[in-house]
Design a protein around this motif. Sequence first.
Motif, PDB file in Angstrom:
ATOM      1  N   GLN A  69      19.362   9.246 -14.391  1.00 28.87           N
ATOM      2  CA  GLN A  69      18.725   9.484 -12.907  1.00 28.87           C
ATOM      3  C   GLN A  69      19.610  10.169 -11.781  1.00 28.87           C
ATOM      4  OE1 GLN A  69      18.239   5.052 -11.911  1.00 28.87           O
ATOM      5  NE2 GLN A  69      16.238   5.403 -11.638  1.00 28.87           N
ATOM      6  N   ARG A  70      20.732   9.854 -12.144  1.00 25.28           N
ATOM      7  CA  ARG A  70      22.113  10.860 -11.270  1.00 25.28           C
ATOM      8  C   ARG A  70      23.399  10.785 -11.879  1.00 25.28           C
ATOM      9  NH1 ARG A  70      21.135   6.131  -8.800  1.00 25.28           N
ATOM     10  NH2 ARG A  70      19.202   6.858  -7.797  1.00 25.28           N
ATOM     11  N   GLU A  71      24.119  11.617 -11.673  1.00 19.10           N
ATOM     12  CA  GLU A  71      25.511  11.778 -12.220  1.00 19.10           C
ATOM     13  C   GLU A  71      26.493  12.112 -10.671  1.00 19.10           C
ATOM     14  OE1 GLU A  71      25.788  13.797 -16.371  1.00 19.10           O
ATOM     15  OE2 GLU A  71      24.469  15.077 -15.006  1.00 19.10           O
ATOM     16  N   ILE A  72      27.484  11.420 -10.647  1.00 18.89           N
ATOM     17  CA  ILE A  72      28.477  11.591  -9.457  1.00 18.89           C
ATOM     18  C   ILE A  72      29.690  12.134  -9.869  1.00 18.89           C
ATOM     19  CG2 ILE A  72      29.566  10.462  -7.619  1.00 18.89           C
ATOM     20  CD1 ILE A  72      27.130   8.683  -7.555  1.00 18.89           C
ATOM     21  N   PHE A  73      30.113  13.203  -9.917  1.00 18.34           N
ATOM     22  CA  PHE A  73      31.622  13.703 -10.208  1.00 18.34           C
ATOM     23  C   PHE A  73      32.346  13.831  -9.059  1.00 18.34           C
ATOM     24  CE2 PHE A  73      28.312  15.647 -12.777  1.00 18.34           C
ATOM     25  CZ  PHE A  73      28.494  15.468 -14.145  1.00 18.34           C
ATOM     26  N   THR A  83      32.796  -3.645   1.282  1.00 22.00           N
ATOM     27  CA  THR A  83      31.454  -2.741   1.580  1.00 22.00           C
ATOM     28  C   THR A  83      30.556  -2.287   0.402  1.00 22.00           C
ATOM     29  OG1 THR A  83      32.759  -0.865   1.745  1.00 22.00           O
ATOM     30  CG2 THR A  83      32.170  -2.115   3.857  1.00 22.00           C
ATOM     31  N   ASP A  84      31.317  -2.507  -0.914  1.00 24.06           N
ATOM     32  CA  ASP A  84      30.632  -2.029  -2.061  1.00 24.06           C
ATOM     33  C   ASP A  84      30.403  -0.666  -1.975  1.00 24.06           C
ATOM     34  OD1 ASP A  84      29.960  -2.001  -4.508  1.00 24.06           O
ATOM     35  OD2 ASP A  84      27.947  -2.488  -4.445  1.00 24.06           O
ATOM     36  N   THR A  85      31.396   0.197  -1.533  1.00 23.29           N
ATOM     37  CA  THR A  85      31.039   1.777  -1.230  1.00 23.29           C
ATOM     38  C   THR A  85      32.203   2.472  -2.228  1.00 23.29           C
ATOM     39  OG1 THR A  85      32.698   1.518   0.673  1.00 23.29           O
ATOM     40  CG2 THR A  85      29.972   1.658   0.820  1.00 23.29           C
ATOM     41  N   LEU A  86      31.845   3.660  -2.344  1.00 24.05           N
ATOM     42  CA  LEU A  86      32.684   4.522  -3.302  1.00 24.05           C
ATOM     43  C   LEU A  86      32.986   5.750  -2.401  1.00 24.05           C
ATOM     44  CD1 LEU A  86      34.107   4.989  -5.979  1.00 24.05           C
ATOM     45  CD2 LEU A  86      32.306   6.404  -6.660  1.00 24.05           C
ATOM     46  N   GLU A  87      34.199   6.112  -1.980  1.00 24.49           N
ATOM     47  CA  GLU A  87      34.702   7.059  -1.348  1.00 24.49           C
ATOM     48  C   GLU A  87      35.179   8.260  -2.081  1.00 24.49           C
ATOM     49  OE1 GLU A  87      38.418   7.218   1.433  1.00 24.49           O
ATOM     50  OE2 GLU A  87      36.851   7.288   2.979  1.00 24.49           O
ATOM     51  N   ILE A  88      34.603   9.514  -2.014  1.00 21.74           N
ATOM     52  CA  ILE A  88      34.959  10.579  -3.038  1.00 21.74           C
ATOM     53  C   ILE A  88      35.576  11.897  -2.475  1.00 21.74           C
ATOM     54  CG2 ILE A  88      33.805  11.722  -4.979  1.00 21.74           C
ATOM     55  CD1 ILE A  88      31.406   9.724  -4.914  1.00 21.74           C
ATOM     56  N   ASP A  89      36.501  12.276  -2.995  1.00 23.70           N
ATOM     57  CA  ASP A  89      37.056  13.506  -2.468  1.00 23.70           C
ATOM     58  C   ASP A  89      36.383  14.659  -3.563  1.00 23.70           C
ATOM     59  OD1 ASP A  89      38.513  12.229  -0.734  1.00 23.70           O
ATOM     60  OD2 ASP A  89      40.297  12.418  -2.142  1.00 23.70           O
ATOM     61  N   LYS A  90      35.767  15.703  -2.802  1.00 21.30           N
ATOM     62  CA  LYS A  90      35.131  16.920  -3.429  1.00 21.30           C
ATOM     63  C   LYS A  90      34.040  16.437  -4.283  1.00 21.30           C
ATOM     64  CE  LYS A  90      38.070  20.131  -1.914  1.00 21.30           C
ATOM     65  NZ  LYS A  90      37.611  21.330  -1.251  1.00 21.30           N
ATOM     66  N   PRO A  91      33.051  15.505  -3.851  1.00 19.27           N
ATOM     67  CA  PRO A  91      31.976  15.110  -4.715  1.00 19.27           C
ATOM     68  C   PRO A  91      31.167  16.260  -5.022  1.00 19.27           C
ATOM     69  CG  PRO A  91      31.244  14.663  -2.411  1.00 19.27           C
ATOM     70  CD  PRO A  91      32.656  15.223  -2.561  1.00 19.27           C
ATOM     71  N   ARG A  92      30.369  16.000  -6.531  1.00 19.26           N
ATOM     72  CA  ARG A  92      29.262  16.783  -6.747  1.00 19.26           C
ATOM     73  C   ARG A  92      28.383  15.757  -7.365  1.00 19.26           C
ATOM     74  NH1 ARG A  92      27.215  19.346 -11.359  1.00 19.26           N
ATOM     75  NH2 ARG A  92      26.283  20.980 -10.913  1.00 19.26           N
ATOM     76  N   ILE A  93      26.998  15.783  -6.916  1.00 20.06           N
ATOM     77  CA  ILE A  93      26.182  14.613  -7.301  1.00 20.06           C
ATOM     78  C   ILE A  93      24.958  15.479  -7.814  1.00 20.06           C
ATOM     79  CG2 ILE A  93      24.666  12.741  -6.527  1.00 20.06           C
ATOM     80  CD1 ILE A  93      26.965  12.829  -4.089  1.00 20.06           C
ATOM     81  N   ARG A  94      24.279  15.163  -9.036  1.00 20.91           N
ATOM     82  CA  ARG A  94      23.357  15.696  -9.657  1.00 20.91           C
ATOM     83  C   ARG A  94      22.232  14.496  -9.979  1.00 20.91           C
ATOM     84  NH1 ARG A  94      21.787  16.881 -15.139  1.00 20.91           N
ATOM     85  NH2 ARG A  94      20.627  18.523 -15.366  1.00 20.91           N
ATOM     86  N   ALA A  95      21.138  14.511  -9.117  1.00 21.13           N
ATOM     87  CA  ALA A  95      19.991  13.892  -9.188  1.00 21.13           C
ATOM     88  C   ALA A  95      18.860  14.194  -9.838  1.00 21.13           C
ATOM     89  CB  ALA A  95      19.643  13.248  -8.009  1.00 21.13           C
ATOM     90  N   ILE A  96      18.153  13.252 -10.759  1.00 22.82           N
ATOM     91  CA  ILE A  96      16.807  13.973 -11.440  1.00 22.82           C
ATOM     92  C   ILE A  96      16.046  13.105 -10.982  1.00 22.82           C
ATOM     93  CG2 ILE A  96      15.925  14.339 -13.826  1.00 22.82           C
ATOM     94  CD1 ILE A  96      18.673  14.789 -14.661  1.00 22.82           C
ATOM     95  N   SER A  97      14.688  13.652 -10.586  1.00 25.63           N
ATOM     96  CA  SER A  97      13.613  12.697 -10.186  1.00 25.63           C
ATOM     97  C   SER A  97      12.785  12.427 -11.383  1.00 25.63           C
ATOM     98  CB  SER A  97      12.868  13.411  -8.919  1.00 25.63           C
ATOM     99  OG  SER A  97      11.952  14.673  -9.530  1.00 25.63           O
ATOM    100  N   GLU A  98      11.468  11.459 -11.139  1.00 22.56           N
ATOM    101  CA  GLU A  98      11.000  11.066 -12.216  1.00 22.56           C
ATOM    102  C   GLU A  98      10.064  12.414 -12.503  1.00 22.56           C
ATOM    103  OE1 GLU A  98       8.228   8.079 -11.017  1.00 22.56           O
ATOM    104  OE2 GLU A  98      10.111   6.442 -10.777  1.00 22.56           O
ATOM    105  N   THR A  99       9.639  13.258 -11.854  1.00 21.31           N
ATOM    106  CA  THR A  99       8.962  14.407 -12.072  1.00 21.31           C
ATOM    107  C   THR A  99       9.909  15.580 -12.895  1.00 21.31           C
ATOM    108  OG1 THR A  99       9.192  15.339 -10.039  1.00 21.31           O
ATOM    109  CG2 THR A  99       7.368  14.052 -10.380  1.00 21.31           C
TER     110      THR A  99
END
Length: 207
Positions: A69-73, A83-99
């Motif tokens: 579904q997704r990748e977080i770098f 807060t169950d949160t992740l703080e990220i420096d220089k994030p790169r997020i790749r998400a793939i939808s159902e289509t």
Amino acid sequence: MALLRGVLDRLSIYLPILLMSLLALGSYYLVRNAPSVQAPEVVRPPRHDADYFMRDFAVRTFDETGRLQREIFGVEGRHYPDTDTLEIDKPRIRAISETGAITVATAERGLSNGDGSEVQLIGNAVVTREPTTGRSGQALPRMQFRGEFLHAYTNIERVRSDRPVILTRGDDVFTGDAMDYDNLQQVMVLRGRVHGTLQPRQGAAAR
């Protein structure tokens, strides 16, 4: 008889002292063995401290069928349990939808919820959806959002911002002071000072 009377007289003199001593010893014993009353515990609010760190990391999320579904770098990540949160420096997020549509998001800093379905992108934020095909089969051009703050919802394919944004759709460019884009409904709302530049389509006369 005189000796017995003398002993009794002396006992009658010291008897009150002996009784007082016995009472004092009994009181001391009771106090020492009585259960202590504990002070109520002070409930301290949870501290916003990271419980673990990650460097040069990648986190991947899959659905129940095993589909990615997704990748977080990120360069560095800090998880906050309160807060169950992740703080990220220089994030790169790749998400793939159902289509199969691919969306990539980058920024100087990111704040993601526990499962990565909601990400706040802060500082030079860019969200790019590559060209794809819509649910009804129509071709959808490449779309990109730029701003200092973007709020991406990867599960429902939505991007919002309450700050100025630049939207590029194919060759068309739009700007606004705030934005709400729903990719599933193909609805874009721009607010504030809105400006758009539309390029003529192939075969259409330029105006």
